[in-house]
Enzyme design. Structure first.
Site, PDB file in Angstrom:
ATOM      1  N   ASP A  43       0.829  -1.204   0.000  1.00 17.47           N
ATOM      2  CA  ASP A  43       0.000   0.000   0.000  1.00 17.47           C
ATOM      3  C   ASP A  43       0.864   1.255   0.000  1.00 17.47           C
ATOM      4  O   ASP A  43       1.515   1.571   1.003  1.00 17.47           O
ATOM      5  CB  ASP A  43      -0.910   0.016   1.239  1.00 17.47           C
ATOM      6  CG  ASP A  43      -1.781   1.255   1.213  1.00 17.47           C
ATOM      7  OD1 ASP A  43      -2.699   1.298   0.381  1.00 17.47           O
ATOM      8  OD2 ASP A  43      -1.512   2.210   1.975  1.00 17.47           O
ATOM      9  N   TYR A  48       3.459   9.751  -0.090  1.00 18.27           N
ATOM     10  CA  TYR A  48       4.465   9.190   0.823  1.00 18.27           C
ATOM     11  C   TYR A  48       5.885   9.540   0.393  1.00 18.27           C
ATOM     12  O   TYR A  48       6.823   9.430   1.171  1.00 18.27           O
ATOM     13  CB  TYR A  48       4.310   7.663   0.954  1.00 18.27           C
ATOM     14  CG  TYR A  48       2.959   7.214   1.488  1.00 18.27           C
ATOM     15  CD1 TYR A  48       2.068   8.126   2.048  1.00 18.27           C
ATOM     16  CD2 TYR A  48       2.564   5.887   1.421  1.00 18.27           C
ATOM     17  CE1 TYR A  48       0.820   7.730   2.524  1.00 18.27           C
ATOM     18  CE2 TYR A  48       1.320   5.480   1.901  1.00 18.27           C
ATOM     19  CZ  TYR A  48       0.460   6.413   2.442  1.00 18.27           C
ATOM     20  OH  TYR A  48      -0.769   6.010   2.902  1.00 18.27           O
ATOM     21  N   LYS A  77      -2.092   6.212  -4.545  1.00 17.92           N
ATOM     22  CA  LYS A  77      -3.204   7.140  -4.270  1.00 17.92           C
ATOM     23  C   LYS A  77      -2.874   8.509  -4.842  1.00 17.92           C
ATOM     24  O   LYS A  77      -1.707   8.905  -4.887  1.00 17.92           O
ATOM     25  CB  LYS A  77      -3.423   7.272  -2.759  1.00 17.92           C
ATOM     26  CG  LYS A  77      -3.447   5.958  -2.002  1.00 17.92           C
ATOM     27  CD  LYS A  77      -3.791   6.118  -0.542  1.00 17.92           C
ATOM     28  CE  LYS A  77      -3.574   4.822   0.216  1.00 17.92           C
ATOM     29  NZ  LYS A  77      -2.189   4.568   0.634  1.00 17.92           N
ATOM     30  N   HIS A 110      -7.098   9.751  -2.629  1.00 12.68           N
ATOM     31  CA  HIS A 110      -6.576   9.667  -1.261  1.00 12.68           C
ATOM     32  C   HIS A 110      -7.519  10.302  -0.227  1.00 12.68           C
ATOM     33  O   HIS A 110      -7.754   9.743   0.840  1.00 12.68           O
ATOM     34  CB  HIS A 110      -5.196  10.345  -1.209  1.00 12.68           C
ATOM     35  CG  HIS A 110      -4.293   9.821  -0.144  1.00 12.68           C
ATOM     36  ND1 HIS A 110      -2.925   9.728  -0.301  1.00 12.68           N
ATOM     37  CD2 HIS A 110      -4.546   9.370   1.102  1.00 12.68           C
ATOM     38  CE1 HIS A 110      -2.389   9.246   0.807  1.00 12.68           C
ATOM     39  NE2 HIS A 110      -3.357   9.029   1.683  1.00 12.68           N
ATOM     40  N   SER A 161     -10.401   6.534  -0.730  1.00 14.24           N
ATOM     41  CA  SER A 161      -9.903   6.467   0.641  1.00 14.24           C
ATOM     42  C   SER A 161     -10.474   7.647   1.416  1.00 14.24           C
ATOM     43  O   SER A 161     -10.585   8.760   0.873  1.00 14.24           O
ATOM     44  CB  SER A 161      -8.370   6.531   0.630  1.00 14.24           C
ATOM     45  OG  SER A 161      -7.875   6.485   1.945  1.00 14.24           O
ATOM     46  N   ASN A 162     -10.867   7.400   2.639  1.00 14.86           N
ATOM     47  CA  ASN A 162     -11.363   8.453   3.543  1.00 14.86           C
ATOM     48  C   ASN A 162     -12.656   9.101   3.056  1.00 14.86           C
ATOM     49  O   ASN A 162     -12.958  10.234   3.447  1.00 14.86           O
ATOM     50  CB  ASN A 162     -10.276   9.516   3.758  1.00 14.86           C
ATOM     51  CG  ASN A 162      -9.040   8.941   4.409  1.00 14.86           C
ATOM     52  OD1 ASN A 162      -9.124   8.405   5.507  1.00 14.86           O
ATOM     53  ND2 ASN A 162      -7.897   9.011   3.729  1.00 14.86           N
ATOM     54  N   SER A 214      -1.670   2.992  16.215  1.00 21.20           N
ATOM     55  CA  SER A 214      -0.449   3.462  16.877  1.00 21.20           C
ATOM     56  C   SER A 214       0.234   4.606  16.152  1.00 21.20           C
ATOM     57  O   SER A 214       1.360   4.960  16.476  1.00 21.20           O
ATOM     58  CB  SER A 214       0.517   2.299  17.096  1.00 21.20           C
ATOM     59  OG  SER A 214       0.642   1.535  15.938  1.00 21.20           O
ATOM     60  N   LYS A 261       1.992  -1.784   8.972  1.00 21.39           N
ATOM     61  CA  LYS A 261       3.336  -1.389   8.560  1.00 21.39           C
ATOM     62  C   LYS A 261       4.271  -1.651   9.743  1.00 21.39           C
ATOM     63  O   LYS A 261       3.906  -1.434  10.894  1.00 21.39           O
ATOM     64  CB  LYS A 261       3.287   0.105   8.202  1.00 21.39           C
ATOM     65  CG  LYS A 261       4.599   0.801   8.140  1.00 21.39           C
ATOM     66  CD  LYS A 261       4.561   2.008   9.058  1.00 21.39           C
ATOM     67  CE  LYS A 261       5.947   2.502   9.307  1.00 21.39           C
ATOM     68  NZ  LYS A 261       6.232   3.680   8.519  1.00 21.39           N
ATOM     69  N   SER A 262       5.462  -2.112   9.452  1.00 26.79           N
ATOM     70  CA  SER A 262       6.452  -2.278  10.507  1.00 26.79           C
ATOM     71  C   SER A 262       7.838  -2.167   9.903  1.00 26.79           C
ATOM     72  O   SER A 262       8.042  -2.475   8.734  1.00 26.79           O
ATOM     73  CB  SER A 262       6.297  -3.650  11.182  1.00 26.79           C
ATOM     74  OG  SER A 262       7.351  -3.835  12.110  1.00 26.79           O
ATOM     75  N   ILE A 268       7.304  -7.803  10.964  1.00 23.97           N
ATOM     76  CA  ILE A 268       6.904  -7.926   9.554  1.00 23.97           C
ATOM     77  C   ILE A 268       6.498  -9.376   9.293  1.00 23.97           C
ATOM     78  O   ILE A 268       5.472  -9.648   8.666  1.00 23.97           O
ATOM     79  CB  ILE A 268       8.066  -7.488   8.613  1.00 23.97           C
ATOM     80  CG1 ILE A 268       8.322  -5.982   8.762  1.00 23.97           C
ATOM     81  CG2 ILE A 268       7.756  -7.840   7.161  1.00 23.97           C
ATOM     82  CD1 ILE A 268       9.551  -5.472   7.990  1.00 23.97           C
TER      83      ILE A 268
HETATM   84  N1  LIG Z   1      -5.313   6.230   3.253  1.00 20.41           N
HETATM   85  C1  LIG Z   1      -4.820   6.950   4.237  1.00 20.41           C
HETATM   86  O1  LIG Z   1      -5.171   8.132   4.404  1.00 20.41           O
HETATM   87  C2  LIG Z   1      -3.826   6.331   5.186  1.00 20.41           C
HETATM   88  C3  LIG Z   1      -3.554   6.941   6.432  1.00 20.41           C
HETATM   89  C4  LIG Z   1      -2.654   6.309   7.299  1.00 20.41           C
HETATM   90  C5  LIG Z   1      -2.037   5.115   6.926  1.00 20.41           C
HETATM   91  N2  LIG Z   1      -2.282   4.556   5.693  1.00 20.41           N
HETATM   92  C6  LIG Z   1      -1.618   3.286   5.259  1.00 20.41           C
HETATM   93  O2  LIG Z   1      -1.725   2.336   6.296  1.00 20.41           O
HETATM   94  C7  LIG Z   1      -0.419   1.821   6.634  1.00 20.41           C
HETATM   95  C8  LIG Z   1      -0.377   1.415   8.073  1.00 20.41           C
HETATM   96  O3  LIG Z   1      -0.830   2.469   8.893  1.00 20.41           O
HETATM   97  P1  LIG Z   1       0.006   3.052  10.117  1.00 20.41           P
HETATM   98  O4  LIG Z   1       1.457   2.971   9.864  1.00 20.41           O
HETATM   99  O5  LIG Z   1      -0.612   4.346  10.448  1.00 20.41           O
HETATM  100  O6  LIG Z   1      -0.428   2.140  11.317  1.00 20.41           O
HETATM  101  P2  LIG Z   1      -0.134   0.742  11.971  1.00 20.41           P
HETATM  102  O7  LIG Z   1       0.278  -0.291  10.993  1.00 20.41           O
HETATM  103  O8  LIG Z   1      -1.369   0.543  12.783  1.00 20.41           O
HETATM  104  O9  LIG Z   1       1.035   1.090  12.961  1.00 20.41           O
HETATM  105  C9  LIG Z   1       2.366   1.088  12.638  1.00 20.41           C
HETATM  106  C10 LIG Z   1       3.138   1.096  13.958  1.00 20.41           C
HETATM  107  O10 LIG Z   1       2.823  -0.106  14.683  1.00 20.41           O
HETATM  108  C11 LIG Z   1       4.023  -0.763  15.050  1.00 20.41           C
HETATM  109  N3  LIG Z   1       3.809  -2.217  14.885  1.00 20.41           N
HETATM  110  C12 LIG Z   1       3.670  -2.898  13.725  1.00 20.41           C
HETATM  111  N4  LIG Z   1       3.495  -4.217  13.973  1.00 20.41           N
HETATM  112  C13 LIG Z   1       3.536  -4.366  15.313  1.00 20.41           C
HETATM  113  C14 LIG Z   1       3.420  -5.489  16.187  1.00 20.41           C
HETATM  114  N5  LIG Z   1       3.253  -6.720  15.720  1.00 20.41           N
HETATM  115  N6  LIG Z   1       3.488  -5.271  17.523  1.00 20.41           N
HETATM  116  C15 LIG Z   1       3.663  -4.014  18.008  1.00 20.41           C
HETATM  117  N7  LIG Z   1       3.782  -2.914  17.243  1.00 20.41           N
HETATM  118  C16 LIG Z   1       3.727  -3.091  15.901  1.00 20.41           C
HETATM  119  C17 LIG Z   1       5.096  -0.251  14.126  1.00 20.41           C
HETATM  120  O11 LIG Z   1       6.313  -0.169  14.826  1.00 20.41           O
HETATM  121  P3  LIG Z   1       7.677  -0.867  14.282  1.00 20.41           P
HETATM  122  O12 LIG Z   1       7.950  -0.259  12.932  1.00 20.41           O
HETATM  123  O13 LIG Z   1       8.662  -0.465  15.325  1.00 20.41           O
HETATM  124  O14 LIG Z   1       7.443  -2.338  14.214  1.00 20.41           O
HETATM  125  C18 LIG Z   1       4.608   1.159  13.773  1.00 20.41           C
HETATM  126  O15 LIG Z   1       5.082   2.093  14.719  1.00 20.41           O
HETATM  127  C19 LIG Z   1       0.517   2.980   6.244  1.00 20.41           C
HETATM  128  O16 LIG Z   1       1.843   2.569   6.085  1.00 20.41           O
HETATM  129  C20 LIG Z   1      -0.133   3.431   4.952  1.00 20.41           C
HETATM  130  O17 LIG Z   1       0.240   2.552   3.903  1.00 20.41           O
HETATM  131  C21 LIG Z   1      -3.186   5.133   4.842  1.00 20.41           C
END
Ligand SMILES: NC(=O)c1ccc[n+]([C@@H]2O[C@H](COP(=O)([O-])OP(=O)(O)OC[C@H]3O[C@@H](n4cnc5c(N)ncnc54)[C@H](OP(=O)(O)O)[C@@H]3O)[C@@H](O)[C@H]2O)c1
Length: 316
Positions: A43, A48, A77, A110, A161-162, A214, A261-262, A268
């Site tokens: 994604d 980005y 997006k 987006h 999205s959104n 998070s 995402k991680s 991962i």
């Molecule tokens: N369409 C939109 O407007 C929009 C908005 C926001 C996000 N997104 C998409 O959604 C993706 C994911 O969203 P996000 O990054 O906001 O949120 P997320 O995946 O909920 O959170 C990422 C955070 O969680 C931690 N994490 C990942 N796996 C974990 C686990 N198993 N245990 C504990 N902590 C863990 C990661 O830390 P570590 O890296 O230290 O593991 C990172 O700090 C983005 O990369 C993007 O592609 C889209």
């Protein structure tokens, strides 16, 4: 060990892996780790700013024979300053150039809030405290151009999205295409269930972003992270997986695609290994009950909530 991720069929017939890898601020090495771990759905977004790096990783993996292009599901997006007539096409062409690919698998609008149409500033006016809008742009005009982008073969599927339900309905009423996907915030504190059920009735598949709650401007330090809640710890012990894996399994069992995402190798890998156990109906209900309507991404900075198409002013 590489995980095999199930796919679901979108309303246009294309297949989408139900767990993807979020690429916001992601580095090439993490994408390569994700491919080794079994992720095929990535994604991304023009916004980005790392599509060159993401593309380089994907092409490296293809060249090394680790994956074929047809197995990948690459998402991008179009940002709100690229939504005026002709501009989504320019945006996706730049994305494809950055990725080094001939097509993406899914292209999303987006946000439903067109900004002033300038090339060099993704938040025009933000430095003065108020993003500049272009409220004359109709969402269905952006969408009709997305239909043309799909017909031209630059993307296999199109979605949004959104958007809220009314905005999606507006697209459905004014075009030939029901969006294949709606990507929105969804996690245990904000499960977005009414929108999920509405989308299900319309044939729109929901993807959950920020699935662990998070990240985001509204991060409330007084709330524990969902993964630290006793229910997730208990279920993690029961099934011998991480608390995060329980959350991702809950989403996939309610028909929602997740894109965690991680940047941590072990996470991962473990975030995608969620298909060897099944949560019970009572467990799913207990997780549904955690919702407290808490949004991490309220999209209300720089005066954006004053936009006439601000999506979060109605219940869903
Ligand atoms: N369409 C939109 O407007 C929009 C908005 C926001 C996000 N997104 C998409 O959604 C993706 C994911 O969203 P996000 O990054 O906001 O949120 P997320 O995946 O909920 O959170 C990422 C955070 O969680 C931690 N994490 C990942 N796996 C974990 C686990 N198993 N245990 C504990 N902590 C863990 C990661 O830390 P570590 O890296 O230290 O593991 C990172 O700090 C983005 O990369 C993007 O592609 C889209």
């Amino acid at each position: 060990m590489s995980a095999k991720v199930p796919t679901i069929r979108l309303n246009d017939g294309n297949l989408c892996p139900v767990v993807g890898f979020g690429t916001y601020e992601t580095k090439k090495a993490d994408i390569l780790t994700a491919i080794e771990a079994g992720y095929r759905h990535f994604d991304g977004a023009d916004f980005y700013g790392n599509e060159q790096e993401v593309g380089a990783a994907l092409r490296e993996a293809i060249a090394a024979g680790k994956v074929r292009r047809e197995e990948l599901f690459v998402v991008s997006k179009v940002w709100p300053n690229w939504t005026g007539k002709g501009r989504p096409t320019l945006s996706v062409k730049r994305t494809l150039k950055n990725l080094g690919l001939d097509y993406v698998d899914l292209l999303l609008i987006h946000w439903p809030t067109p900004f002033k149409q300038v090339d060099d500033d993704y938040h025009p006016g933000a430095a003065d405290g108020q993003v500049l809008f272009d409220e004359s742009i109709e969402l269905y005009d952006i969408w009709r151009e997305f239909e043309d982008i799909k017909s031209a073969g630059l993307t296999k599927s199109i979605g949004v999205s959104n958007f809220n339900s009314q905005q999606i309905q507006e697209l459905i009423d004014n075009s030939k295409t029901v969006p294949a996907v709606l990507q929105v915030e969804s996690h245990p504190y904000f499960n977005n269930d009414r929108l999920r059920r509405w989308c299900q009735e319309k044939g729109v598949r929901m993807t959950a972003y920020s699935p662990l709650a998070s990240t985001g401007p509204n991060l409330n330090q007084s709330l524990p992270k969902p993964i630290d809640l006793p229910l997730f710890k208990e279920l993690a012990n029961k099934y011998g997986v991480s608390a995060a894996a329980i959350i991702f399994r809950w989403q996939t069992q309610r028909g929602v695609i997740v894109i965690p995402k991680s940047s941590t190798k072990e996470r991962i890998q473990s975030n995608i290994n969620i298909f060897h156990f099944v949560l019970t109906a009572d467990e799913l209900l207990a997780i549904d009950g955690i919702d407290n309507n808490y949004r991490c991404h309220p999209w209300n900075h720089w005066g954006i909530s004053k936009h006439k198409r601000y999506p979060f002013g109605i219940p869903f």
